[in-house]
Design a protein around this motif. Structure first.
Motif, PDB file in Angstrom:
ATOM      1  N   CYS A   1       0.853  -1.189   0.000  1.00 46.37           N
ATOM      2  CA  CYS A   1       0.000   0.000   0.000  1.00 46.37           C
ATOM      3  C   CYS A   1       0.892   1.244   0.000  1.00 46.37           C
ATOM      4  O   CYS A   1       2.027   1.208   0.472  1.00 46.37           O
ATOM      5  CB  CYS A   1      -0.854  -0.057   1.259  1.00 46.37           C
ATOM      6  SG  CYS A   1      -1.877   1.380   1.507  1.00 46.37           S
TER       7      CYS A   1
ATOM      8  N   THR B   1       0.883   3.685   1.896  1.00 44.95           N
ATOM      9  CA  THR B   1       1.332   4.123   3.214  1.00 44.95           C
ATOM     10  C   THR B   1       2.614   3.404   3.630  1.00 44.95           C
ATOM     11  O   THR B   1       3.399   3.941   4.395  1.00 44.95           O
ATOM     12  CB  THR B   1       0.244   3.932   4.285  1.00 44.95           C
ATOM     13  OG1 THR B   1      -0.089   2.567   4.358  1.00 44.95           O
ATOM     14  CG2 THR B   1      -1.001   4.726   3.973  1.00 44.95           C
TER      15      THR B   1
ATOM     16  N   HIS C   1      -0.220  -4.336   5.844  1.00 51.32           N
ATOM     17  CA  HIS C   1      -1.514  -4.208   6.522  1.00 51.32           C
ATOM     18  C   HIS C   1      -2.665  -4.485   5.569  1.00 51.32           C
ATOM     19  O   HIS C   1      -3.809  -4.224   5.888  1.00 51.32           O
ATOM     20  CB  HIS C   1      -1.652  -2.803   7.122  1.00 51.32           C
ATOM     21  CG  HIS C   1      -1.635  -1.732   6.076  1.00 51.32           C
ATOM     22  ND1 HIS C   1      -0.494  -1.144   5.633  1.00 51.32           N
ATOM     23  CD2 HIS C   1      -2.639  -1.177   5.361  1.00 51.32           C
ATOM     24  CE1 HIS C   1      -0.785  -0.265   4.693  1.00 51.32           C
ATOM     25  NE2 HIS C   1      -2.094  -0.263   4.499  1.00 51.32           N
TER      26      HIS C   1
ATOM     27  N   TRP D   1      -7.155  -3.596   8.914  1.00 50.52           N
ATOM     28  CA  TRP D   1      -6.027  -3.089   9.722  1.00 50.52           C
ATOM     29  C   TRP D   1      -6.510  -2.220  10.886  1.00 50.52           C
ATOM     30  O   TRP D   1      -5.746  -1.437  11.442  1.00 50.52           O
ATOM     31  CB  TRP D   1      -5.000  -2.358   8.873  1.00 50.52           C
ATOM     32  CG  TRP D   1      -5.481  -1.201   8.055  1.00 50.52           C
ATOM     33  CD1 TRP D   1      -5.662  -1.195   6.702  1.00 50.52           C
ATOM     34  CD2 TRP D   1      -5.814   0.121   8.501  1.00 50.52           C
ATOM     35  NE1 TRP D   1      -6.104   0.037   6.299  1.00 50.52           N
ATOM     36  CE2 TRP D   1      -6.202   0.870   7.379  1.00 50.52           C
ATOM     37  CE3 TRP D   1      -5.826   0.742   9.758  1.00 50.52           C
ATOM     38  CZ2 TRP D   1      -6.604   2.207   7.462  1.00 50.52           C
ATOM     39  CZ3 TRP D   1      -6.231   2.067   9.842  1.00 50.52           C
ATOM     40  CH2 TRP D   1      -6.610   2.778   8.704  1.00 50.52           C
TER      41      TRP D   1
ATOM     42  N   CYS E   1      -7.276  -3.118   2.128  1.00 44.64           N
ATOM     43  CA  CYS E   1      -7.015  -1.679   2.307  1.00 44.64           C
ATOM     44  C   CYS E   1      -7.438  -0.878   1.090  1.00 44.64           C
ATOM     45  O   CYS E   1      -8.310  -0.029   1.184  1.00 44.64           O
ATOM     46  CB  CYS E   1      -5.550  -1.387   2.650  1.00 44.64           C
ATOM     47  SG  CYS E   1      -5.288   0.363   3.043  1.00 44.64           S
TER      48      CYS E   1
HETATM   49 ZN   LIG Z   1      -3.147   0.767   3.151  1.00 47.84          ZN
END
Ligand SMILES: [Zn+2]
Ligand SMILES: [Zn+2]
Length: 366
Positions: free
Chosen positions: A40, A42, A61, A87, A168
């Motif tokens: 992801c 992030t 996550h 998450w 996510c």
């Molecule tokens: Zn994410």
């Protein structure tokens, strides 16, 4: 118990695949054998050193896998079940948790900042020292222990690699359009940034019945994919002003900044119509601030908000998303990028950093 994990020691250093120690599952825990873990955006903040988080840690996550074992108190899943991880192992009883927004839980965000679960533990060690968890999850490894609340049953009809995206990117992107922007049929939606989450915003807009979906991204491959998924107009950043002026002079009913930096947020707000809603979806580097014109609000009465994890309880949103997947409205396969075994995790991160159009996955079982 032992697991093999991609261990992050700090920005600028390669991840190391190491054997680590996991605590035995507690009564409310679920032990999951990870099948696929998405990289992801992030995670890239951590890799690039844009966030201060304790290390050593295990990132990851956004993942799906198969339940290996459960604690005595677990009732919702059993060994052999396919699950996708949320998450947000939130506290369950703060004001945000009670209004159905576990991803906004203050205790959870304190835990994410501290690299732990909400009780301050991580349940993982390496070389007899605490091993921290990225985004209160840390699933970029073969086995991970999570609390029952975040091991969401998946059912059939979706592969584990596809399902990882639900954990996510899909939840965040589709949720941003449906639950945060509250897009209505016939509206004009502007999406700035067409990475993994942005492509799900496009699909969310199509699912919501938007009449026009305008997508902005510097990469042609991403714009092509967005067109396959429902975008009606695409442009590079330089062409946006002209496109809006000629085709949508009033602006977009809903505008989403999926990049999350001050320039793109200001741009999204600028091209939101009077009275329309602008949603910040992307997460900025630590310390960034917005500098906005008051006129956007008092003369033009625009709404500006943000969204975290799709602004809905993942346990509520996931079954909705799975319905969309089964009915063919929400497409996951087109969003899958290259897959890498755990041992090649650094190549996986390089592919993700280079702007690969599909979601790059690490497949720990391979
Ligand atoms: Zn994410
Ligand atoms: Zn809470």
């Amino acid at each position: 118990m032992k697991s093999r994990a991609a261990v992050f020691y700090g920005a600028g250093q390669p991840l190391e695949v190491r054997e680590i120690d996991l605590d035995e599952p507690r009564p409310g825990d679920v032990l999951v054998r990870m099948a696929a873990v998405g990289i992801c955006g992030t995670e890239l903040h951590s890799i690039k050193g844009e966030w201060e988080r304790p290390t050593p840690s295990v990132l990851g996550h956004e993942g799906a896998g198969i339940v290996e074992a459960v604690g005595d108190a677990v009732t919702s899943v059993k060994p052999g079940d396919r699950v996708v991880l949320s998450w947000a192992p939130s506290c369950g009883d703060c004001a945000d948790c009670r209004r159905g927004r576990p991803a906004a839980c203050v205790t959870l965000h304190r835990a994410i900042g501290g690299g732990t679960l909400v009780d301050g533990t991580t349940g993982m060690t390496i070389d007899d020292e605490m091993l921290y968890r990225g985004t209160a999850t840390g699933c970029m490894q073969e086995l991970v222990t999570v609390t029952e609340r975040v091991a969401l049953p998946l059912g059939d009809g979706v592969t584990l690699e596809e399902a990882a995206l639900l954990g996510c990117a899909a939840m965040t992107g589709v949720g941003a359009v449906l639950f945060a922007a509250r897009t209505e049929p016939g509206e004009v939606v502007l999406v700035i940034g067409a990475g993994g989450v942005g492509q799900f915003c496009v699909q969310g807009a199509r699912i919501a019945g938007a009449e026009a979906i305008i997508v902005v991204d510097p990469l042609d491959a991403r714009l092509e994919l967005a067109c396959e998924l429902g975008a009606t107009h695409t442009t590079g950043p330089d062409g946006l002003k002209e496109l809006m002026k000629s085709t949508f002079p009033d602006g977009a009913d809903r505008a989403l900044d999926v990049v999350g930096n001050p320039e793109t947020s200001a741009l999204a707000l600028r091209f939101t119509r009077s009275g329309g809603t602008c949603v910040i979806v992307g997460i900025p580097a630590t310390g960034e601030r917005l500098d906005l014109d008051f006129g956007e609000f008092n003369r033009r009465e625009k709404f500006l908000t943000g969204t975290m994890y799709g602004s809905e309880d993942p346990a509520v949103a996931l079954p909705l998303l799975l319905d969309h997947v089964r009915e063919g409205r929400l497409r996951l396969r087109e969003l899958l990028g290259q897959t890498y075994p755990l041992d090649n995790v650094n190549e996986a991160f390089e592919a993700s950093l280079s702007g690969s159009p599909g979601r790059v996955l690490v497949v720990p079982g391979r």
